[in-house]
Structures are given as C-alpha cells and as structure tokens.
Design a protein around this motif. Sequence first.
Motif, PDB file in Angstrom:
ATOM      1  N   ALA A  86      -3.217  26.742   8.172  1.00  0.00           N
ATOM      2  CA  ALA A  86      -1.930  26.579   8.027  1.00  0.00           C
ATOM      3  C   ALA A  86      -1.631  24.810   8.856  1.00  0.00           C
ATOM      4  O   ALA A  86      -2.752  24.681   9.684  1.00  0.00           O
ATOM      5  CB  ALA A  86      -1.168  27.464   8.937  1.00  0.00           C
ATOM      6  N   ALA A  87      -0.694  24.319   8.370  1.00  0.00           N
ATOM      7  CA  ALA A  87      -0.575  23.009   9.069  1.00  0.00           C
ATOM      8  C   ALA A  87       0.941  22.853   9.760  1.00  0.00           C
ATOM      9  O   ALA A  87       1.802  23.399   9.362  1.00  0.00           O
ATOM     10  CB  ALA A  87      -0.573  21.845   8.033  1.00  0.00           C
ATOM     11  N   GLY A  88       0.766  22.240  11.184  1.00  0.00           N
ATOM     12  CA  GLY A  88       2.149  22.192  11.689  1.00  0.00           C
ATOM     13  C   GLY A  88       1.969  20.905  12.697  1.00  0.00           C
ATOM     14  O   GLY A  88       1.076  20.411  12.720  1.00  0.00           O
ATOM     15  N   LEU A  89       2.986  20.840  13.293  1.00  0.00           N
ATOM     16  CA  LEU A  89       3.083  19.820  14.502  1.00  0.00           C
ATOM     17  C   LEU A  89       2.478  19.754  15.623  1.00  0.00           C
ATOM     18  O   LEU A  89       2.254  18.853  16.530  1.00  0.00           O
ATOM     19  CB  LEU A  89       4.580  19.414  14.360  1.00  0.00           C
ATOM     20  CG  LEU A  89       5.312  18.926  13.225  1.00  0.00           C
ATOM     21  CD1 LEU A  89       6.747  18.493  13.372  1.00  0.00           C
ATOM     22  CD2 LEU A  89       4.554  17.624  12.600  1.00  0.00           C
ATOM     23  N   MET A  90       2.177  21.200  15.756  1.00  0.00           N
ATOM     24  CA  MET A  90       1.786  21.585  17.054  1.00  0.00           C
ATOM     25  C   MET A  90       0.571  22.660  16.934  1.00  0.00           C
ATOM     26  O   MET A  90       0.714  23.511  16.344  1.00  0.00           O
ATOM     27  CB  MET A  90       2.643  22.216  18.017  1.00  0.00           C
ATOM     28  CG  MET A  90       2.047  22.569  19.621  1.00  0.00           C
ATOM     29  SD  MET A  90       3.612  23.073  20.677  1.00  0.00           S
ATOM     30  CE  MET A  90       4.622  21.568  20.791  1.00  0.00           C
ATOM     31  N   ALA A  91      -0.534  22.542  17.640  1.00  0.00           N
ATOM     32  CA  ALA A  91      -1.463  23.453  17.527  1.00  0.00           C
ATOM     33  C   ALA A  91      -1.152  24.422  18.598  1.00  0.00           C
ATOM     34  O   ALA A  91      -0.662  24.611  19.730  1.00  0.00           O
ATOM     35  CB  ALA A  91      -2.755  22.940  18.073  1.00  0.00           C
TER      36      ALA A  91
END
Length: 122
Positions: free
Chosen positions: A97-102
Amino acid sequence: QVQLVESGGGWAQAGGSLRLSCAASGRTFSTYAMGWFRRVPGKELEFVAAISRRGDTTYTADSVKGRFTITRESANNTVYLQLNRLKPEDTAVYYCAAGLMATYTAARYDYWGQGTQVTVSS
C-alpha cells in the motif's frame, strides 16, 4: 494516481524464505510512504511493515520482527519485503500500500495492490 503490483509470493517450507516485490507506477514513488499488510481468510487485515518516503524509518509488527525486513529502491520504484524464517502462521495474502505517512493503520493508505499469496507448510 499510483498503481501497485505485487509479485514474489508462492510456497515455502517452514524456516524458508521468500522476497515480495511491489512495483509502483504513476505518480512519483518517492512521494509516498509504503506499507505491507496481510490477510488470512476470515480475519482482519494485519499490519506487517512500513517504510518512510525516504526509506530512513521503518516499522515492523512484533509478530514478524527479526524475521521480515522492508526496504525500498527508488531507482526502480519498488518496495520489497524479505520474509525469512517463515512459519505456517505467516500464510496469508500480502498486500502493499502507498500513503503519505508510514503507519500501521491501513485506513491511512490511499492505494493498494491486488495482493500476492504466501503459503508456508510445516
């Protein structure tokens, strides 16, 4: 928009290893933190590992700590999950998954791959 494609899943014996890959296309790979989650049928989605946008910070679930390692390679827009010392309870469909925050929170990720099956036999 980001497209994510996982690969590398398959079958392994307990104690063995696999390496999962997640290739990203679309918007700039370095813009996104990346995560790996897994799901066993009938159970909730489980956080496995995450890595920051620059790759300088990683988070790993206690259940896999010391056995699984997340890395990323900007040159080929890919994030990896190295699975070592596999156990039968690691059997699941693994998603990147990809997002703005780990983060370990699945809802914070904006884009998901289709998943790859990992099966570990005892």
